[in-house]
Design a protein around this motif. Structure first.
Motif, PDB file in Angstrom:
ATOM      1  N   PRO A 169       5.235 -13.616   7.349  1.00 47.39           N
ATOM      2  CA  PRO A 169       5.144 -13.178   5.977  1.00 47.39           C
ATOM      3  C   PRO A 169       6.641 -13.854   5.302  1.00 47.39           C
ATOM      4  O   PRO A 169       7.294 -14.284   5.996  1.00 47.39           O
ATOM      5  N   GLU A 170       6.564 -13.926   4.147  1.00 46.82           N
ATOM      6  CA  GLU A 170       7.730 -14.120   3.246  1.00 46.82           C
ATOM      7  C   GLU A 170       8.464 -12.995   3.354  1.00 46.82           C
ATOM      8  O   GLU A 170       8.014 -11.768   3.332  1.00 46.82           O
ATOM      9  N   VAL A 171       9.842 -13.357   3.423  1.00 51.56           N
ATOM     10  CA  VAL A 171      11.003 -12.214   3.704  1.00 51.56           C
ATOM     11  C   VAL A 171      11.589 -12.451   2.518  1.00 51.56           C
ATOM     12  O   VAL A 171      12.370 -13.390   2.261  1.00 51.56           O
ATOM     13  N   ILE A 172      11.885 -11.274   1.874  1.00 49.24           N
ATOM     14  CA  ILE A 172      12.804 -11.373   0.747  1.00 49.24           C
ATOM     15  C   ILE A 172      13.982 -10.414   1.490  1.00 49.24           C
ATOM     16  O   ILE A 172      13.733  -9.178   1.625  1.00 49.24           O
ATOM     17  N   ILE A 173      15.188 -10.978   1.124  1.00 46.93           N
ATOM     18  CA  ILE A 173      16.495 -10.070   1.736  1.00 46.93           C
ATOM     19  C   ILE A 173      16.882  -9.298   0.489  1.00 46.93           C
ATOM     20  O   ILE A 173      17.050  -9.635  -0.580  1.00 46.93           O
ATOM     21  N   ILE A 174      17.451  -8.176   1.033  1.00 50.79           N
ATOM     22  CA  ILE A 174      17.943  -7.234   0.288  1.00 50.79           C
ATOM     23  C   ILE A 174      19.413  -6.976   0.272  1.00 50.79           C
ATOM     24  O   ILE A 174      20.009  -6.929   1.612  1.00 50.79           O
ATOM     25  N   THR A 175      20.247  -7.441  -0.655  1.00 47.43           N
ATOM     26  CA  THR A 175      21.905  -7.535  -0.415  1.00 47.43           C
ATOM     27  C   THR A 175      22.582  -6.706  -1.256  1.00 47.43           C
ATOM     28  O   THR A 175      21.896  -6.277  -2.325  1.00 47.43           O
ATOM     29  N   GLY A 176      23.625  -6.185  -0.843  1.00 46.69           N
ATOM     30  CA  GLY A 176      24.611  -5.591  -1.537  1.00 46.69           C
ATOM     31  C   GLY A 176      25.859  -6.132  -2.008  1.00 46.69           C
ATOM     32  O   GLY A 176      25.880  -7.237  -1.823  1.00 46.69           O
ATOM     33  N   GLU A 230      -0.248  -7.200  10.050  1.00 51.84           N
ATOM     34  CA  GLU A 230       0.048  -8.422   9.348  1.00 51.84           C
ATOM     35  C   GLU A 230       0.565  -8.344   7.884  1.00 51.84           C
ATOM     36  O   GLU A 230      -0.290  -7.784   7.146  1.00 51.84           O
ATOM     37  N   PHE A 231       1.871  -8.410   7.695  1.00 47.80           N
ATOM     38  CA  PHE A 231       2.192  -8.216   6.573  1.00 47.80           C
ATOM     39  C   PHE A 231       2.477  -9.641   5.582  1.00 47.80           C
ATOM     40  O   PHE A 231       2.711 -10.576   6.299  1.00 47.80           O
ATOM     41  N   ALA A 232       1.909  -9.545   4.344  1.00 51.90           N
ATOM     42  CA  ALA A 232       2.439 -10.644   3.386  1.00 51.90           C
ATOM     43  C   ALA A 232       3.674 -10.793   2.992  1.00 51.90           C
ATOM     44  O   ALA A 232       4.262 -11.817   2.990  1.00 51.90           O
ATOM     45  N   VAL A 233       4.415  -9.827   2.694  1.00 54.02           N
ATOM     46  CA  VAL A 233       5.802  -9.747   2.345  1.00 54.02           C
ATOM     47  C   VAL A 233       6.679  -8.787   2.947  1.00 54.02           C
ATOM     48  O   VAL A 233       6.117  -7.692   3.150  1.00 54.02           O
ATOM     49  N   MET A 242      -4.861  -7.828  -3.671  1.00 57.77           N
ATOM     50  CA  MET A 242      -4.057  -6.833  -2.948  1.00 57.77           C
ATOM     51  C   MET A 242      -3.356  -7.322  -1.693  1.00 57.77           C
ATOM     52  O   MET A 242      -3.888  -8.017  -0.851  1.00 57.77           O
ATOM     53  N   ALA A 243      -2.050  -7.177  -1.551  1.00 59.94           N
ATOM     54  CA  ALA A 243      -1.203  -7.625  -0.337  1.00 59.94           C
ATOM     55  C   ALA A 243      -0.692  -6.491   0.339  1.00 59.94           C
ATOM     56  O   ALA A 243      -0.422  -5.159  -0.122  1.00 59.94           O
ATOM     57  N   LEU A 244      -0.359  -6.559   1.618  1.00 64.08           N
ATOM     58  CA  LEU A 244       0.302  -5.381   2.282  1.00 64.08           C
ATOM     59  C   LEU A 244       1.807  -5.693   2.302  1.00 64.08           C
ATOM     60  O   LEU A 244       2.334  -6.844   2.945  1.00 64.08           O
ATOM     61  N   ILE A 245       2.678  -4.822   1.933  1.00 67.82           N
ATOM     62  CA  ILE A 245       4.183  -5.090   1.912  1.00 67.82           C
ATOM     63  C   ILE A 245       4.858  -4.098   2.897  1.00 67.82           C
ATOM     64  O   ILE A 245       4.444  -2.876   2.698  1.00 67.82           O
ATOM     65  N   LEU A 246       5.780  -4.717   3.483  1.00 73.18           N
ATOM     66  CA  LEU A 246       6.675  -3.810   4.341  1.00 73.18           C
ATOM     67  C   LEU A 246       8.208  -3.619   4.011  1.00 73.18           C
ATOM     68  O   LEU A 246       8.693  -4.715   3.320  1.00 73.18           O
ATOM     69  N   THR A 276      10.194 -11.442  -8.588  1.00 76.87           N
ATOM     70  CA  THR A 276      10.474 -11.940  -7.191  1.00 76.87           C
ATOM     71  C   THR A 276       9.248 -11.958  -6.257  1.00 76.87           C
ATOM     72  O   THR A 276       8.904 -12.798  -5.681  1.00 76.87           O
ATOM     73  N   LEU A 277       8.550 -10.441  -6.305  1.00 76.74           N
ATOM     74  CA  LEU A 277       7.567 -10.207  -5.289  1.00 76.74           C
ATOM     75  C   LEU A 277       6.218 -11.084  -5.781  1.00 76.74           C
ATOM     76  O   LEU A 277       5.661 -11.704  -5.019  1.00 76.74           O
ATOM     77  N   GLU A 278       5.795 -11.144  -7.094  1.00 68.63           N
ATOM     78  CA  GLU A 278       5.091 -12.121  -7.483  1.00 68.63           C
ATOM     79  C   GLU A 278       4.957 -13.419  -7.272  1.00 68.63           C
ATOM     80  O   GLU A 278       4.062 -14.131  -6.883  1.00 68.63           O
ATOM     81  N   ARG A 279       6.141 -13.845  -7.482  1.00 72.01           N
ATOM     82  CA  ARG A 279       6.381 -15.374  -7.022  1.00 72.01           C
ATOM     83  C   ARG A 279       6.277 -15.686  -5.485  1.00 72.01           C
ATOM     84  O   ARG A 279       5.598 -16.890  -4.956  1.00 72.01           O
ATOM     85  N   ALA A 280       6.737 -14.533  -4.572  1.00 78.63           N
ATOM     86  CA  ALA A 280       6.683 -14.870  -3.273  1.00 78.63           C
ATOM     87  C   ALA A 280       5.236 -15.005  -2.690  1.00 78.63           C
ATOM     88  O   ALA A 280       4.573 -15.816  -2.182  1.00 78.63           O
ATOM     89  N   LEU A 281       4.563 -14.216  -3.433  1.00 77.20           N
ATOM     90  CA  LEU A 281       2.775 -13.954  -2.965  1.00 77.20           C
ATOM     91  C   LEU A 281       2.053 -15.184  -3.540  1.00 77.20           C
ATOM     92  O   LEU A 281       1.253 -15.704  -2.908  1.00 77.20           O
TER      93      LEU A 281
END
Length: 473
Positions: free
Chosen positions: A74-81, A45-48, A1-5, A112-117
């Motif tokens: 943390p691994e950062v996943i950018i949200i784009t519009g 401390e966040f994982a993603v 289990m990971a902590l996600i922000l 995407t989240l699974e691969r990042a973790l």
């Protein structure tokens, strides 16, 4: 289990992202603004981290270097519009793991989240088993921008792939190249610098390839070229953007074959070198202009290390100042010196177009100027820096309508202050209008929109109607 922000101000997007994370059993925290996200990222401390580009209080991408510089990294996943592809590309180039679009399905987000973790787990386990910490004695600082660059150095040092180091003049490109070399498996072999700006076409082959005795007039003895000197070690092309097209062609063959034939020799020699190159120029723009070869750029830029300017790492200025003071006091055999706080304020306010090199020269100047004094003041640094900071401060200070009162008791109530300020402005306006109309009342009435009687009354009240010219019709 990971902590996600999740840092996003759109409730529907936050809900979609949280569902994707919670389905995998992860715990989710939310932030609606850049400020709130910064605070939460500092507290836990966040994982993603899912990071939106457009937030109510600023550009989300400005938080990326700070997140990557944290100990947890943390691994950062950018949200784009829509309409933000360039932001996504910039984010990836600056350390983001991946980007998603707001229109993506929950399944795509979950993958995407699974691969990042999975990547993070592998990265952390590799780091724990890896070699000793990075050796970087001469690179001073701990700012987020510098830590990000050093993280890339640590990765690049473990391979033999070509690296292009870019950055403004004075950021320390050669120093970073040496750190890559000194932390690599080639650290016990030579580090050879080729000054590309001082490599004339007519002498390039002799300097690079070497020559045999008697190969040409003046070749009194055999000379080993720089390429062979770098055998087993690292070849560093400093200011590679200064190479002429003819020399670029020679280097391309060297990189392809790793062999050279010394002038006057009948046999080719193999050189097992690793290539590092540096430039402060835009090589992509030079390619478009036809002044730099596309094929050479592809070969030297297998990996890219962009270095931050001193403006991007101002948190490091104090540590750099201490380091340089120590260096120069030892060099000149004088007692250590301390720094007046006002000097540090000046140094941190300056723009530093010459970066770390200019700061080093400024401290050298200060230590020399204060040779027999125990404390460094702003008067000891080059005058050009003090002038620049003074002009900057003056331009940023709003003009005052009246002098600042000496005591708080002298400050009038707001309604009185408003009345006095209005009276001063009104008087100045009347003087201006009478001057510009040469005292012609008819013209003054037309400009001001006042009746003749009202204008006369105001001129008398402010004692502006005092000359014959002011009464002209």
């Amino acid at each position: 289990m990971a902590l996600i922000l999740i840092i996003d101000d759109d409730p529907s997007i936050s809900y979609t992202l949280s569902r994707a994370a919670q389905r995998q059993g992860h715990t989710v925290a939310f932030a609606r603004t850049l400020q709130e996200g910064t605070q939460k990222a500092a507290e836990q401390e966040f994982a993603v981290v899912f990071l939106d580009v457009c937030l109510p209080d600023g550009d989300g991408l400005t938080l990326l270097p700070k997140l990557k510089a944290q100990e947890s990294s943390p691994e950062v996943i950018i949200i784009t519009g829509a309409g933000e592809p360039e932001d996504a590309a910039t984010a990836i180039a600056n350390g983001a793991w991946e980007y998603i679009q707001k229109s993506d399905s929950i399944h795509q987000i979950a993958v995407t989240l699974e691969r990042a973790l999975r990547y993070r787990e592998k990265r952390l386990s590799t780091t724990q088993e890896s070699a000793p910490p990075l050796q970087r004695e001469n690179i001073v600082g701990n700012s987020p921008a510098l830590r990000r660059a050093l993280g890339m150095v640590e990765q690049y040092a473990t391979s033999d792939v070509n690296v292009l180091i870019t950055g403004e003049t004075g950021v320390g490109k050669e120093m970073f190249a040496r750190v890559i070399h000194e932390n690599s498996n080639r650290r016990h072999r030579p580090f050879i610098v080729v000054d590309c700006a001082a490599l004339p076409d007519s002498l390039a082959e002799g300097i690079l390839y070497g020559y045999t005795k008697g190969a040409y007039t003046g070749a009194a003895q055999e000379s080993t070229g720089l390429i062979m000197q770098a055998d087993g070690g690292t070849l560093f092309l400093d200011e590679v953007g200064e190479l002429s097209l003819e020399v670029q062609k020679k280097f391309l063959r060297i990189l392809q074959e790793h062999t050279v034939r010394p002038i006057g020799s009948a046999r080719e020699l193999h050189s097992n070198f690793r290539l590092l190159a540096a430039t402060n120029r835009n090589l992509e723009a030079m390619v478009e202009e036809g002044t730099f070869r596309t094929d050479l750029l592809f070969r030297i830029k297998a990996l890219h290390l962009p270095l931050p300017s001193l403006m991007e790492r101002k948190e490091d200025i104090r540590l750099l100042v201490e380091k340089f003071i120590d260096i120069f006091c030892r060099q000149y055999s004088i007692p250590p010196k301390k720094v007046d706080p006002e000097l540090l304020e000046v140094l941190e306010s300056y723009n530093w177009p010459g970066n770390v090199r200019e700061l080093r020269h400024a401290i050298d100047h200060a230590v020399t100027a204060a040779r027999h004094e125990p404390l460094l003041f702003s008067q000891h640094i080059p005058q050009v820096i003090r002038i620049s900071v003074a002009k900057q401060r003056v331009s940023q200070t709003p003009a005052r309508l009246a002098p600042l009162p000496e005591k708080k008791e002298d400050l009038p109530p707001l309604n009185e202050f408003r009345a006095e300020a209005y009276r001063r402005l009104e008087e100045q306006y009347l003087r201006d209008v009478m001057f510009l109309t040469d005292g012609v009342i008819k013209d003054a009435c037309a400009i001001s929109g006042l009746s003749r009687s009202r204008l006369y009354a105001l001129l008398k009240e402010h004692d502006v109607l005092h000359s014959k010219t002011s009464e002209k019709e």
